[in-house]
Enzyme design. Structure first.
Site, short mmCIF file in Angstrom:
data_model
loop_
_atom_site.label_atom_id
_atom_site.label_comp_id
_atom_site.label_asym_id
_atom_site.label_seq_id
_atom_site.Cartn_x
_atom_site.Cartn_y
_atom_site.Cartn_z
N CYS A 1 0.82 -1.22 0.00
CA CYS A 1 0.00 0.00 0.00
C CYS A 1 0.85 1.27 0.00
CB CYS A 1 -0.92 0.02 1.21
SG CYS A 1 -1.97 -1.42 1.30
N HIS B 1 -3.31 6.87 3.75
CA HIS B 1 -3.76 5.59 3.20
C HIS B 1 -5.12 5.24 3.80
CE1 HIS B 1 -3.92 1.62 1.76
NE2 HIS B 1 -3.46 1.01 2.84
N ASN C 1 -10.18 -0.44 0.97
CA ASN C 1 -8.73 -0.33 0.85
C ASN C 1 -8.32 -0.75 -0.56
OD1 ASN C 1 -5.96 -0.60 0.94
ND2 ASN C 1 -5.91 -1.79 2.85
N1 ACO Z 1 -17.13 -9.50 10.36
C1 ACO Z 1 -17.41 -9.84 11.63
N2 ACO Z 1 -16.45 -10.14 12.53
C2 ACO Z 1 -15.17 -10.10 12.13
C3 ACO Z 1 -14.81 -9.75 10.80
C4 ACO Z 1 -15.87 -9.45 9.90
N3 ACO Z 1 -15.63 -9.11 8.63
N4 ACO Z 1 -13.47 -9.81 10.70
C5 ACO Z 1 -13.00 -10.16 11.90
N5 ACO Z 1 -14.02 -10.35 12.77
C6 ACO Z 1 -13.95 -10.76 14.16
C7 ACO Z 1 -12.72 -11.59 14.45
O1 ACO Z 1 -12.92 -12.94 14.12
C8 ACO Z 1 -12.58 -11.38 15.95
O2 ACO Z 1 -13.48 -12.24 16.62
P1 ACO Z 1 -13.05 -13.01 17.98
O3 ACO Z 1 -12.78 -11.92 18.96
O4 ACO Z 1 -14.27 -13.83 18.28
O5 ACO Z 1 -11.83 -13.79 17.62
C9 ACO Z 1 -13.06 -9.94 16.17
O6 ACO Z 1 -13.83 -9.61 14.99
C10 ACO Z 1 -11.95 -8.95 16.35
O7 ACO Z 1 -10.96 -9.20 15.35
P2 ACO Z 1 -9.70 -8.26 15.20
O8 ACO Z 1 -8.84 -8.77 14.08
O9 ACO Z 1 -9.03 -8.09 16.54
O10 ACO Z 1 -10.42 -6.91 14.79
P3 ACO Z 1 -9.80 -5.48 14.62
O11 ACO Z 1 -10.54 -4.54 15.46
O12 ACO Z 1 -8.30 -5.50 14.74
O13 ACO Z 1 -10.17 -5.14 13.12
C11 ACO Z 1 -9.07 -5.05 10.97
C12 ACO Z 1 -9.65 -5.94 12.07
C13 ACO Z 1 -10.21 -4.24 10.40
C14 ACO Z 1 -8.45 -5.95 9.92
C15 ACO Z 1 -8.01 -4.12 11.59
O14 ACO Z 1 -7.12 -4.85 12.39
C16 ACO Z 1 -7.22 -3.36 10.55
O15 ACO Z 1 -7.73 -2.50 9.88
N6 ACO Z 1 -5.91 -3.63 10.45
C17 ACO Z 1 -5.03 -2.96 9.51
C18 ACO Z 1 -5.18 -3.53 8.15
C19 ACO Z 1 -4.27 -2.83 7.20
O16 ACO Z 1 -4.21 -1.64 7.25
N7 ACO Z 1 -3.48 -3.53 6.37
C20 ACO Z 1 -2.40 -2.90 5.62
C21 ACO Z 1 -2.69 -2.56 4.27
S1 ACO Z 1 -3.09 -3.91 3.21
C22 ACO Z 1 -1.81 -4.11 1.99
O17 ACO Z 1 -0.70 -3.64 2.10
C23 ACO Z 1 -2.15 -5.01 0.83
#
Ligand code: ACO
Length: 330
Positions: A115, A257, A287
């Site tokens: 990204c 981003h 994203n």
């Molecule tokens: N719908 C419902 N529940 C979900 C979903 C979904 N789509 N996805 C995850 N959950 C659940 C998980 O299973 C977890 O459940 P559990 O507690 O029972 O295990 C709970 O939600 C919390 O999961 P987390 O992963 O801790 O959620 P978080 O608040 O961290 O959000 C997210 C996840 C949105 C992915 C966040 O961590 C994020 O935005 N991270 C950064 C991503 C990013 O920027 N990537 C870099 C760029 S990509 C590139 O370079 C190609």
């Protein structure tokens, strides 16, 4: 100190027509509109058709940017494409774009920085301009991440969309108000395995087993990336401001981003920049990886939010891990 200064002449962007909403995703995996909105800020995203490849999206953004720049095609000296989802592992998508634009005898290459790719490409383009080697450079961030997405993994499949964004970076003439003030790029390869496409390269070549195990799709440990994202975008942005004797109050716009609205808000908070100065379009596109920053910048320019002379900070982070920022007077 280079011989010349570089500037953004113009931006362009493109997103495919098909839209996938949170409600559509509810029918595909165990998720909800409410979870996606509150955890990411996303509402819908654009999805490329079966026939569309990265160069098709990139070409449209390039046409828009070149038209807005008023640079003639023949004046372009170099093409740099930032992508992790190009048409093929090789040849580069930049070479395909060169051919589509009808250009010959100019170099063209891709950059792989996830990204952060567009920011990396701007940093490289700036060196070519400042050294006097090139006068006009076409820089593109393009991604079709939805074709390397595991559509059964709710942790990742709700996050990505497809789009392209482009800029023409040119030599800044002494009379120009526009100038790329500074750029800063960085990386930490020790954290590369938190965000990767595991198979398809020389480590794990494509096989029936890798396809069955979904190893050709995006693997991401989201919450590890989350903390890094805020810290790293802040670090490169803060360094750029400090070494140019500017403060966050001097910024007219921050274009971060678009990976998660909570990351964007936390960054703005840490930088002490009000959200009214932060460009956000994550609700419409999700994203789009290396395309988010040029796409958001282009939209803000075309809607006359960003105007000539405004000071803008572009910042991103992504696979590698990589991160970086661009400080520019548009
Ligand atoms: N719908 C419902 N529940 C979900 C979903 C979904 N789509 N996805 C995850 N959950 C659940 C998980 O299973 C977890 O459940 P559990 O507690 O029972 O295990 C709970 O939600 C919390 O999961 P987390 O992963 O801790 O959620 P978080 O608040 O961290 O959000 C997210 C996840 C949105 C992915 C966040 O961590 C994020 O935005 N991270 C950064 C991503 C990013 O920027 N990537 C870099 C760029 S990509 C590139 O370079 C190609």
């Amino acid at each position: 100190m280079g011989l010349y200064f570089a500037k953004f002449s113009a931006f362009g962007s493109y997103a495919p027509a098909k839209i996938l909403t949170n409600q559509d995703l509810e029918k595909m995996v165990d998720t909800s509109d409410e979870w996606i909105r509150t955890r990411t800020g996303m509402v819908e995203r654009h999805i490329a058709s079966k026939e569309e490849a990265a160069s098709d999206l990139a070409y449209q953004a390039a046409l828009n940017a070149i038209e807005a720049s008023q640079v003639r095609y023949k004046e372009i000296d170099l093409i740099i494409v930032a992508t992790i989802s190009g048409d093929y592992p090789f040849p580069s998508t930049a070479c395909i774009i060169q051919h589509k634009l009808g250009l010959k005898n100019i170099p063209a290459f891709d950059i792989s920085a996830g990204c952060t790719g567009f920011i990396y490409a701007c940093d490289v383009a700036r060196q070519y301009i400042e050294n006097g080697i090139a006068r006009h450079i076409l820089v593109i961030g393009v991604e079709i991440v939805t074709k390397i997405t595991n559509w059964t993994d709710r942790n990742t499949c709700v996050l990505f969309g497809d789009a392209s964004g482009a800029a023409v970076i040119s030599r800044s003439e002494p009379t120009d108000i526009s100038r790329i003030i500074d750029t800063k790029i960085d990386a930490d390869g020790s954290q590369g395995n938190f965000l990767m496409q595991a198979a398809g390269g020389s480590r794990l070549p494509a096989s029936h087993e890798t396809v069955d195990a979904n190893q050709h799709t995006v693997y991401m440990e989201g919450n590890r990336i989350f903390k890094n994202a805020i810290k790293s975008m802040y670090a490169s942005s803060d360094e750029l401001l400090r070494r140019n004797n500017l403060s966050p109050a001097d910024l007219d716009w921050v274009i971060p981003h678009q990976a998660n609205l909570r990351i964007i808000k936390a960054l703005a908070d840490k930088m002490k920049v009000p959200m009214s100065k932060v460009i956000v379009n994550i609700q419409k596109y999700g994203n789009t990886s290396s395309a988010t920053v040029p796409l958001a910048t282009d939209e803000a320019i075309r809607s006359k939010k960003i105007r000539r002379g405004d000071i803008m900070l572009l910042t991103s982070f992504g696979a590698g891990l990589t991160w970086g920022s661009v400080l520019a007077r548009y």
